[in-house]
Design a protein around this motif. Structure first.
Motif, PDB file in Angstrom:
ATOM      1  N   ILE A 148       7.917  70.549  19.535  1.00  0.00           N
ATOM      2  CA  ILE A 148       8.030  69.268  19.030  1.00  0.00           C
ATOM      3  C   ILE A 148       9.013  69.403  17.709  1.00  0.00           C
ATOM      4  O   ILE A 148       8.966  70.346  16.893  1.00  0.00           O
ATOM      5  N   GLY A 149       9.961  68.668  17.912  1.00  0.00           N
ATOM      6  CA  GLY A 149      11.038  68.393  17.097  1.00  0.00           C
ATOM      7  C   GLY A 149      10.625  67.620  15.699  1.00  0.00           C
ATOM      8  O   GLY A 149       9.789  66.830  15.637  1.00  0.00           O
ATOM      9  N   VAL A 150      11.034  67.704  14.583  1.00  0.00           N
ATOM     10  CA  VAL A 150      11.049  67.111  13.290  1.00  0.00           C
ATOM     11  C   VAL A 150      12.453  66.836  12.460  1.00  0.00           C
ATOM     12  O   VAL A 150      13.093  67.859  12.412  1.00  0.00           O
ATOM     13  N   THR A 151      12.683  65.622  11.986  1.00  0.00           N
ATOM     14  CA  THR A 151      13.554  65.590  11.026  1.00  0.00           C
ATOM     15  C   THR A 151      12.753  65.363   9.650  1.00  0.00           C
ATOM     16  O   THR A 151      12.002  64.458   9.496  1.00  0.00           O
ATOM     17  N   VAL A 152      13.301  66.233   8.454  1.00  0.00           N
ATOM     18  CA  VAL A 152      12.779  65.704   7.302  1.00  0.00           C
ATOM     19  C   VAL A 152      13.530  65.389   6.374  1.00  0.00           C
ATOM     20  O   VAL A 152      14.895  65.576   6.431  1.00  0.00           O
ATOM     21  N   HIS A 153      13.237  64.402   5.417  1.00  0.00           N
ATOM     22  CA  HIS A 153      14.117  63.826   4.539  1.00  0.00           C
ATOM     23  C   HIS A 153      13.395  63.581   3.054  1.00  0.00           C
ATOM     24  O   HIS A 153      11.839  63.826   3.162  1.00  0.00           O
ATOM     25  N   GLY A 154      13.669  63.353   2.124  1.00  0.00           N
ATOM     26  CA  GLY A 154      13.281  63.146   0.598  1.00  0.00           C
ATOM     27  C   GLY A 154      13.944  63.921  -0.229  1.00  0.00           C
ATOM     28  O   GLY A 154      15.119  64.153  -0.140  1.00  0.00           O
ATOM     29  N   ASN A 155      13.298  64.217  -1.278  1.00  0.00           N
ATOM     30  CA  ASN A 155      13.885  64.669  -2.666  1.00  0.00           C
ATOM     31  C   ASN A 155      13.322  66.174  -2.997  1.00  0.00           C
ATOM     32  O   ASN A 155      13.643  66.765  -4.059  1.00  0.00           O
TER      33      ASN A 155
END
Length: 349
Positions: A148-155
């Motif tokens: 399962i792939g994931v895209t991660v974002h944030g600070n």
């Protein structure tokens, strides 16, 4: 803007408990895509498996457009019963090791987004929340036979580095409440990380437990809590067996899955740096991704029929039997713009 504080009611018997200070917060809202029903499954698993108590209840009469998303009610022979009002709550949960954390979940607000975001910021500040970790999921042209792939974002760079591509595009997206909340929290200096779980497009309308397991793993790793996954893992094994039977029984389905696997592996070897980037390294748009998905499904009616099959009311044992019918067209070569995956590592890899 109206006073945000009047948008929620607190549980005054515990809200000032010093033990609630400094707890990480997990968030997820239903109503925006939720491919594979990931957010719904995560919320249900956490609330069913872990001890929990309500801290704050939001006034959904002010936030939800009932005519757009009508609540459910039961007609029992000659009377009405079991009205299911929408819920949007902040709860405190305790994991299996006795460690507490917060959960903000429920239906995504239709109205008063800025006021709701301000209300959440009030609570985050009052509870001295060190990290807000949230999830949502999107359908992607990826095979179910790969991680399962994931895209991660944030600070939080420490939670983002190594999870995805170093290629950082600029793109205009349809916003969700989670997106706005992340933006506003970041602007006020709060730590936030978001996980976008990639769900195989042909399974996006059904419950797909493996994607929910991945979501719980990422959330648990980010907040340092042991989150329950055993029941979802077992359910996922059942689903995968059902899908495997359909693949084995249909040359057309095998052809489509094989094509998705080939595309996925081509990108996974580093030849392409992003799930959403095209051969010319430009960002693929929503229409292009949709065209690619339909091309992968290898038939002029396959995508439409697959969606109808997965949306058809049926019991869980028969749900994935409909996949074969949706792939009745022969698989062919596709020249559409391709997509693969950015982040496929599990926490700890």
């Amino acid at each position: 803007m109206l006073e945000p504080r009047t948008l929620y009611n607190l549980n005054n018997s515990i809200i000032d408990d010093p033990a609630l200070q400094g707890l990480p917060l997990v968030a997820g809202f239903t109503g925006f895509v939720d491919a594979g029903q990931v957010v719904s499954q995560v919320r249900e698993e956490l609330l069913d498996s872990l001890e929990n108590e309500v801290l704050a209840v939001f006034d959904t009469d002010q936030l939800i457009d009932y005519r757009s998303r009508r609540p459910r009610i039961t007609f029992d022979q000659d009377h009405l019963t079991d009205y299911q009002p929408p819920a949007l709550e902040l709860r405190v949960l305790q994991d299996r090791l006795g460690e507490r954390f917060l959960l903000l979940s429920g239906m995504e607000p239709d109205l008063q987004w800025e006021r709701f975001a301000a209300a959440v910021r009030q609570l985050v500040t009052r509870l001295d929340t060190p990290l807000v970790s949230w999830i949502h999921s999107i359908p992607m042209p990826v095979p179910h036979t790969r991680p399962i792939g994931v895209t991660v974002h944030g600070n939080r760079s420490d939670l983002i580095e190594g999870m995805g591509s170093s290629w950082k595009p600029t793109a205009e997206l349809q916003a969700s409440m989670g997106h706005l909340l992340e933006l506003r929290l970041t602007q006020e200096g709060h730590d936030v990380v978001g996980y976008v779980v990639h769900v195989p497009h042909y399974l996006a309308e059904a419950e797909y437990p493996p994607a929910a397991v991945a979501a719980l793993e990422y959330l648990g790793a980010s907040i340092g809590r042991v989150l329950p996954t055993d029941r979802l893992r077992e359910a996922g094994r059942d689903v995968e067996r059902q899908i495997a039977r359909q693949v084995d029984n249909s040359a057309e389905v095998r052809g489509v899955v094989s094509s998705l696997e080939k595309r996925y592996d081509e990108h996974a070897d580093g030849s392409r740096r992003s799930l959403l980037v095209k051969q010319n390294m430009e960002l693929a748009g929503a229409d292009e991704i949709g065209a690619a998905v339909e091309a992968y499904l290898a038939g002029p009616r396959a995508a439409e029929e697959l969606e109808q099959a997965l949306n058809a009311p049926t019991d869980p044992e028969r749900l994935y039997e409909n996949i074969d019918d949706a792939f009745h067209e022969d698989a062919g070569d596709s020249s559409a713009d391709d997509s693969a995956t950015d982040g496929n590592r599990k926490p700890g890899d």
